[in-house]
Scaffold this motif. Structure first.
Motif, short mmCIF file in Angstrom:
data_model
loop_
_atom_site.label_atom_id
_atom_site.label_comp_id
_atom_site.label_asym_id
_atom_site.label_seq_id
_atom_site.Cartn_x
_atom_site.Cartn_y
_atom_site.Cartn_z
N PHE A 11 0.87 -1.16 0.00
CA PHE A 11 0.00 0.00 0.00
C PHE A 11 0.91 1.22 0.00
O PHE A 11 1.43 1.62 1.05
N GLY A 12 1.15 1.78 -1.18
CA GLY A 12 2.10 2.87 -1.29
C GLY A 12 3.49 2.39 -0.90
O GLY A 12 4.01 1.41 -1.45
N SER A 13 4.10 3.05 0.07
CA SER A 13 5.44 2.67 0.51
C SER A 13 5.42 1.60 1.60
O SER A 13 6.48 1.15 2.04
N THR A 14 4.22 1.17 2.02
CA THR A 14 4.11 0.18 3.09
C THR A 14 3.90 -1.21 2.49
O THR A 14 3.00 -1.42 1.67
N THR A 15 4.72 -2.15 2.91
CA THR A 15 4.58 -3.54 2.48
C THR A 15 3.81 -4.29 3.55
O THR A 15 4.33 -4.54 4.64
N ALA A 16 2.56 -4.64 3.25
CA ALA A 16 1.71 -5.33 4.23
C ALA A 16 2.00 -6.82 4.25
O ALA A 16 2.00 -7.44 5.32
N LEU A 17 2.21 -7.40 3.07
CA LEU A 17 2.61 -8.81 2.96
C LEU A 17 3.88 -8.88 2.16
O LEU A 17 4.02 -8.23 1.11
N ASP A 18 4.81 -9.72 2.63
CA ASP A 18 6.13 -9.76 2.01
C ASP A 18 6.59 -11.22 1.87
O ASP A 18 7.43 -11.70 2.61
N THR A 42 -4.80 -8.27 6.02
CA THR A 42 -4.50 -8.20 4.59
C THR A 42 -4.48 -9.60 3.99
O THR A 42 -5.02 -9.83 2.90
N ALA A 43 -3.87 -10.54 4.70
CA ALA A 43 -3.84 -11.93 4.21
C ALA A 43 -5.25 -12.48 4.08
O ALA A 43 -5.59 -13.11 3.07
N VAL A 44 -6.10 -12.25 5.08
CA VAL A 44 -7.47 -12.74 5.02
C VAL A 44 -8.24 -12.09 3.88
O VAL A 44 -9.00 -12.76 3.16
N ARG A 45 -8.04 -10.82 3.66
CA ARG A 45 -8.75 -10.12 2.58
C ARG A 45 -8.35 -10.67 1.22
O ARG A 45 -9.19 -10.79 0.32
N ILE A 46 -7.09 -11.05 1.05
CA ILE A 46 -6.66 -11.65 -0.22
C ILE A 46 -7.25 -13.05 -0.38
O ILE A 46 -7.78 -13.42 -1.43
#
Length: 310
Positions: A11-18, A42-46
C-alpha cells in the motif's frame, strides 16, 4: 484447503505482505497470530477475494483466488472483526435477509435460518431484536450468518474481539463445534490463549511473512525450554535452592526473592524434577512448592516476534 505461496501486497510505501506462505489442511482450525500491523487482515482479505495480491498466488477450496474468485466466494464464509448484524431486526430476520443477499430462495433462506438458529442455541431468542442480544449472542448470530451457504472454509477475523470472558467462551464452543463437523477454519486472533485452546496448528506472522509455524506444543518446545520452579519455605535458603537447580538445569537459575522462587530451564523435565526433589531433601531445604512449567504461548509469541524484529 488453503494454500498461499509468496503473497505480496503493498500500500504505497508500506509492504503489508512480504512473501506470505500458508498451508491449511482440510477439516482443521488454523490460527494466524501476529501483532497489530503484521499483515493478518490483509492476508485474510486476499484469501477471501476482497483484495488482489501484487505478487504470489493462493488457492482456497481448490480454486485460485484471483482467476476463480466467484468459485472461491461460493465455497467460503467470512466473519469480520465487527458483528455485521442489523440490531433493529430479529435474529431470524437477520439470517433470512443475509440468505436472500446470498441469492437463496425465500423458502431456502427460511429453512437455513431456522436450522442455524437451532445449531447456535439462538432458537429461543430468534424473534427478539438483535440489539437486545448479549455480545456473545450477537457474535454467534454473526457466525451463523457466515454459514448460511454451508461453506467448506470459514474465515474468522478476530472473532472474540471486545467480548467478555463469558461471550468468548460461547464463541469458543461454537468454533469447536464447527471444526468437529468438518469445517476448515482460519482464525486470526491476538488472544494467545484462544489460539492455544482452539487451533490444531499455528502460524505466526510478523512484518508480512510467516516467521514460525507448527502446533502450539511444537512452538513451545522449539523456542523455549520447560522451567523447573522451586518455592522454598525459608527465604534464607533460597540461594541454596538456586545452587541445587544449577546442577540439574540447562541454564542459569533465576531467583525471585519476593516470591521465594528459584527457577531454571530444563530439557528432561522428569529427570530434573526427580533429581532436584532428591537433592532438596538430602540437603534439608524444605520446598513449599515444586513443579515443571511449560512456557506459555504468550512467552513464545514474544520471543518469536522479538527475533523477527531483530
Amino acid at each position: 484447503m488453503i494454500i498461499a505461496e509468496s503473497l505480496t501486497r503493498r500500500f504505497g510505501s508500506t509492504t503489508a505482505l512480504d512473501g506470505f506462505d500458508l498451508d491449511v489442511p482440510a477439516g482443521t482450525v488454523h490460527g494466524l497470530l501476529g501483532p497489530n500491523g503484521a499483515g493478518k487482515t490483509t492476508a485474510v482479505r486476499i484469501l477471501t477475494t476482497l483484495l488482489r495480491p501484487d505478487a504470489g498466488r493462493a488457492r482456497v477450496a481448490g480454486h485460485d483466488v484471483v482467476r476463480e474468485a466467484d468459485r472461491v466466494r461460493a465455497r467460503i464464509g467470512l466473519v469480520g472483526q465487527q458483528a455485521a448484524v442489523d440490531e433493529q431486526l430479529t435474529g431470524r430476520q437477520n439470517l433470512e435477509m443475509f440468505g436472500r443477499l446470498h441469492h437463496l430462495g425465500a423458502a431456502t433462506a427460511r429453512r437455513r435460518a431456522r436450522d442455524l438458529l437451532d445449531r447456535f442455541d439462538l432458537a429461543e431468542a430468534a424473534d427478539r431484536p438483535a440489539g437486545k442480544y448479549s455480545g456473545g449472542m450477537r457474535r454467534r448470530l454473526d457466525l451463523a450468518a457466515g454459514l448460511l451457504t454451508d461453506p467448506v472454509v470459514l474465515f474468522l477475523d478476530e472473532p472474540t474481539a471486545g467480548l467478555d470472558p463469558r461471550g468468548r467462551a460461547e464463541v469458543w464452543r461454537t468454533i469447536r463445534s464447527l471444526a468437529a463437523d468438518g469445517t476448515t477454519v482460519l482464525l486470526t486472533t491476538q488472544y494467545l490463549e484462544e489460539a492455544d485452546q482452539l487451533a490444531d496448528a499455528l502460524a505466526v506472522i510478523d512484518h508480512g511473512r510467516v516467521v514460525a509455524a507448527g502446533t502450539s506444543d511444537e512452538l513451545k518446545g522449539r523456542l523455549a525450554d520447560d522451567r523447573l520452579d522451586v518455592v522454598v519455605r525459608d527465604p534464607e535458603r533460597l540461594g541454596e535452592a538456586a545452587a541445587l537447580l544449577a546442577r540439574v538445569g540447562d541454564g542459569e537459575p533465576r531467583v525471585d526473592p519476593d516470591r521465594r522462587l528459584a527457577s531454571v530451564p530444563v530439557r528432561d523435565r522428569v529427570a530434573a524434577l526427580t533429581e532436584v526433589a532428591r537433592q532438596l531433601t538430602t540437603n534439608g531445604v524444605e520446598a513449599e512448592d515444586i513443579g515443571v512449567r511449560r512456557p506459555t504461548l504468550d512467552e513464545v509469541f514474544l520471543a518469536i516476534t522479538a527475533r523477527s524484529a531483530a
